[in-house]
Motif scaffolding. Structure first.
Motif, short mmCIF file in Angstrom:
data_model
loop_
_atom_site.label_atom_id
_atom_site.label_comp_id
_atom_site.label_asym_id
_atom_site.label_seq_id
_atom_site.Cartn_x
_atom_site.Cartn_y
_atom_site.Cartn_z
N CYS A 124 0.84 -1.20 0.00
CA CYS A 124 0.00 0.00 0.00
C CYS A 124 0.87 1.25 0.00
CB CYS A 124 -0.93 0.02 1.22
SG CYS A 124 -0.09 -0.12 2.81
N ALA A 125 0.26 2.35 -0.40
CA ALA A 125 0.87 3.68 -0.30
C ALA A 125 0.13 4.45 0.78
CB ALA A 125 0.78 4.42 -1.64
N LEU A 126 0.79 5.42 1.38
CA LEU A 126 0.13 6.23 2.40
C LEU A 126 0.64 7.66 2.38
CD1 LEU A 126 1.79 5.65 5.81
CD2 LEU A 126 2.13 3.93 4.06
N ILE A 127 -0.24 8.56 2.79
CA ILE A 127 0.08 9.97 2.90
C ILE A 127 -0.41 10.49 4.24
CG2 ILE A 127 0.08 10.44 0.42
CD1 ILE A 127 -2.76 11.63 0.81
N ARG A 128 0.21 11.56 4.68
CA ARG A 128 -0.24 12.27 5.88
C ARG A 128 -1.11 13.43 5.41
NH1 ARG A 128 1.74 13.82 11.20
NH2 ARG A 128 1.34 16.03 11.60
N PRO A 129 -2.35 13.56 5.90
CA PRO A 129 -3.20 14.66 5.45
C PRO A 129 -2.63 16.00 5.90
CG PRO A 129 -4.18 13.57 7.35
CD PRO A 129 -3.00 12.75 6.96
N SER A 130 -2.88 17.03 5.09
CA SER A 130 -2.37 18.37 5.39
C SER A 130 -3.53 19.35 5.49
CB SER A 130 -1.40 18.82 4.29
OG SER A 130 -0.99 20.15 4.52
N VAL A 131 -3.38 20.33 6.38
CA VAL A 131 -4.39 21.39 6.48
C VAL A 131 -4.26 22.36 5.31
CG1 VAL A 131 -4.54 21.24 8.98
CG2 VAL A 131 -2.84 22.76 7.96
N GLY A 143 3.37 9.89 14.77
CA GLY A 143 2.75 11.22 14.89
C GLY A 143 3.60 12.31 14.27
N ASN A 144 3.91 13.32 15.06
CA ASN A 144 4.65 14.49 14.56
C ASN A 144 6.16 14.29 14.52
OD1 ASN A 144 2.33 16.04 14.10
ND2 ASN A 144 2.26 16.68 16.24
N THR A 145 6.64 13.08 14.80
CA THR A 145 8.08 12.82 14.78
C THR A 145 8.52 12.07 13.52
OG1 THR A 145 7.82 10.75 16.00
CG2 THR A 145 8.16 12.75 17.30
N THR A 146 7.65 12.04 12.52
CA THR A 146 7.95 11.31 11.28
C THR A 146 8.46 12.25 10.19
OG1 THR A 146 5.70 11.56 10.46
CG2 THR A 146 6.17 9.60 11.80
N LEU A 147 9.02 11.65 9.13
CA LEU A 147 9.48 12.41 7.98
C LEU A 147 8.35 13.21 7.33
CD1 LEU A 147 11.45 13.27 5.75
CD2 LEU A 147 11.20 10.99 4.75
N PRO A 148 7.16 12.64 7.07
CA PRO A 148 6.10 13.45 6.47
C PRO A 148 5.71 14.66 7.32
CG PRO A 148 5.58 11.13 6.24
CD PRO A 148 6.77 11.21 7.15
N ALA A 149 5.75 14.51 8.64
CA ALA A 149 5.43 15.64 9.51
C ALA A 149 6.47 16.75 9.37
CB ALA A 149 5.33 15.18 10.96
N ALA A 150 7.75 16.36 9.30
CA ALA A 150 8.81 17.36 9.12
C ALA A 150 8.70 18.04 7.76
CB ALA A 150 10.18 16.70 9.27
N ALA A 151 8.37 17.27 6.73
CA ALA A 151 8.29 17.82 5.38
C ALA A 151 7.15 18.80 5.22
CB ALA A 151 8.16 16.68 4.36
N SER A 166 -4.42 2.42 -0.81
CA SER A 166 -3.75 3.62 -0.30
C SER A 166 -4.51 4.07 0.93
CB SER A 166 -3.76 4.74 -1.34
OG SER A 166 -3.03 4.37 -2.50
N TYR A 167 -3.76 4.59 1.90
CA TYR A 167 -4.49 5.08 3.06
C TYR A 167 -3.91 6.39 3.57
CZ TYR A 167 -1.20 2.90 6.51
OH TYR A 167 -0.12 2.53 7.26
N ILE A 168 -4.79 7.10 4.26
CA ILE A 168 -4.49 8.42 4.79
C ILE A 168 -4.37 8.29 6.30
CG2 ILE A 168 -5.34 10.79 4.99
CD1 ILE A 168 -7.07 10.15 2.45
N THR A 169 -3.25 8.75 6.85
CA THR A 169 -3.02 8.61 8.29
C THR A 169 -2.23 9.80 8.81
OG1 THR A 169 -1.94 7.26 10.00
CG2 THR A 169 -0.99 7.17 7.79
N ASP A 170 -2.60 10.26 9.99
CA ASP A 170 -1.83 11.33 10.63
C ASP A 170 -0.72 10.79 11.50
OD1 ASP A 170 -3.19 10.32 12.79
OD2 ASP A 170 -4.42 12.11 13.14
N GLY A 171 -0.57 9.46 11.53
CA GLY A 171 0.53 8.85 12.26
C GLY A 171 0.30 8.66 13.74
#
Length: 340
Positions: free
Chosen positions: A156-163, A193-201, A183-188
């Motif tokens: 699967c692919a996944l993304i972190r949703p953005s405001v 959570g906020n300590t992941t690469l997508p959160a930093a990006a 594919s799934y959408i997750t805030d982690g």
């Protein structure tokens, strides 16, 4: 990110052509006071254009992405692209070398320490380099994972949703271009959570698409091929590499992991006997498997029950289980979640 990174490299990211070398992670040990650890990197550049950063080996025991990026690093030439591709097939090299999820140097989980620290532990320094050096250059980051030793994932692919609506729309489009069956959408919140690469990006407005490609600390051919073809489609999509021969992406089923109820954890030690596999559909109240006590052979096994309905995203791979281990994670369709 005002503190300069301590990691350095002889690679010139602004030079045209194809360069292979390493990032140099400083380390001081009993036998190497002023040493460094090599983190393999390939930079392919041709003129002006978008920059794609391709990562595998965030966790050292996840192999589909590592092998896919090694193959792409060998086969993509500068003359075939417009822009820049930076490939890091073994980002947490100490963990990759040890075949472990976490670094043997500091027990650091690289996808749990972002944005990192310039003067932190080895793993924190790697995260800081990605955040302070690579993300400001990037238009797209692809971070390839699988379940490693402890989990087996349905690809699967996944993304972190953005405001940020524009960023969120880009992420949704990239997810479809990736072309995973799920594919799934997750805030982690279920993990880093906020300590992941997508959160930093997200702080840089950079699109990150992540993938889970298999697991069990082995190499799944389907996962490797999905990674290779998906990366090539993404490079074509953002204009770095043109290739009209690529297969069209499969239609992806968009899902979500809405909360803790979609995880099933072990409440005792034992031997785990699953009754379902990744990709299976289950319902709340359905039997999930057994935990057999090793110490009490005459005691009936503990029956496991799902508390939610959905699709099995992953299951625990090892049989030997400790209390608190994640046994299953479920996903549900976004449309179904919206209706409820």
């Amino acid at each position: 990110m005002s503190t300069p990174t301590r990691i350095w490299t002889p690679i010139d990211f602004n030079r045209d052509g194809k360069q292979a070398g390493s990032l140099r992670l400083p380390i001081s040990t009993d036998l190497s006071a002023y040493g460094w650890i090599p983190i393999p990197v390939v930079c392919i550049k041709n003129g002006s254009g978008p920059t794609a950063v391709l990562i595998a080996g965030t966790h050292g025991d996840e192999y589909e992405g590592q092998v896919a990026l090694l193959e792409l690093a060998r086969t993509i030439e500068a003359s075939a692209i417009t822009g820049r591709i930076i490939i890091l097939p073994a980002l947490n090299f100490p963990a990759v070398e040890a075949g472990r999820r976490v670094s043997p140097i500091d027990e650091g989980n690289l996808n749990r320490v972002y944005p990192g620290e310039a003067h932190g532990s080895a793993t924190q320094m790697i995260a800081h380099y990605v955040t302070s050096v690579l993300l400001p250059m990037a238009d797209l980051v692809v971070d390839l994972h699988s379940g490693g030793r402890s989990l087996d994932y349905t690809p699967c692919a996944l993304i972190r949703p953005s405001v940020d609506k524009q960023l969120n729309d880009r992420l949704m489009e990239l997810m479809r271009v990736f072309g995973a069956p799920i594919s799934y959408i997750t805030d982690g919140k279920g993990g880093g959570g906020n300590t992941t690469l997508p959160a930093a990006a997200e702080q840089f407005g950079v699109s990150v698409i992540t993938a889970e490609l298999g697991g069990g600390a082995t190499l799944r051919a389907y996962g490797k091929e999905l990674a290779r073809s998906a990366v090539l489609r993404l490079l074509h999509h953002i204009g770095v590499r043109s290739d009209g021969t690529l297969p069209q992406p499969l239609e992806t089923r968009v899902m979500e992991v809405p909360g803790r109820d979609f995880f099933l954890y072990a409440e005792s030690d034992g031997l785990f006997e699953p009754s379902v596999m990744p990709g299976d559909e289950v319902t709340a109240g359905q039997h999930a498997g057994y935990l057999h006590s090793i110490e009490r052979p005459m005691e009936p096994p503990l029956s496991l029950i799902f508390s939610a309905s959905g699709l099995v995203a992953c299951r625990r791979f090892p049989t030997l289980t400790k209390r608190g281990d994640c046994l299953f994670s479920l996903m549900r369709d976004v449309e179904k979640g919206a209706r409820t």
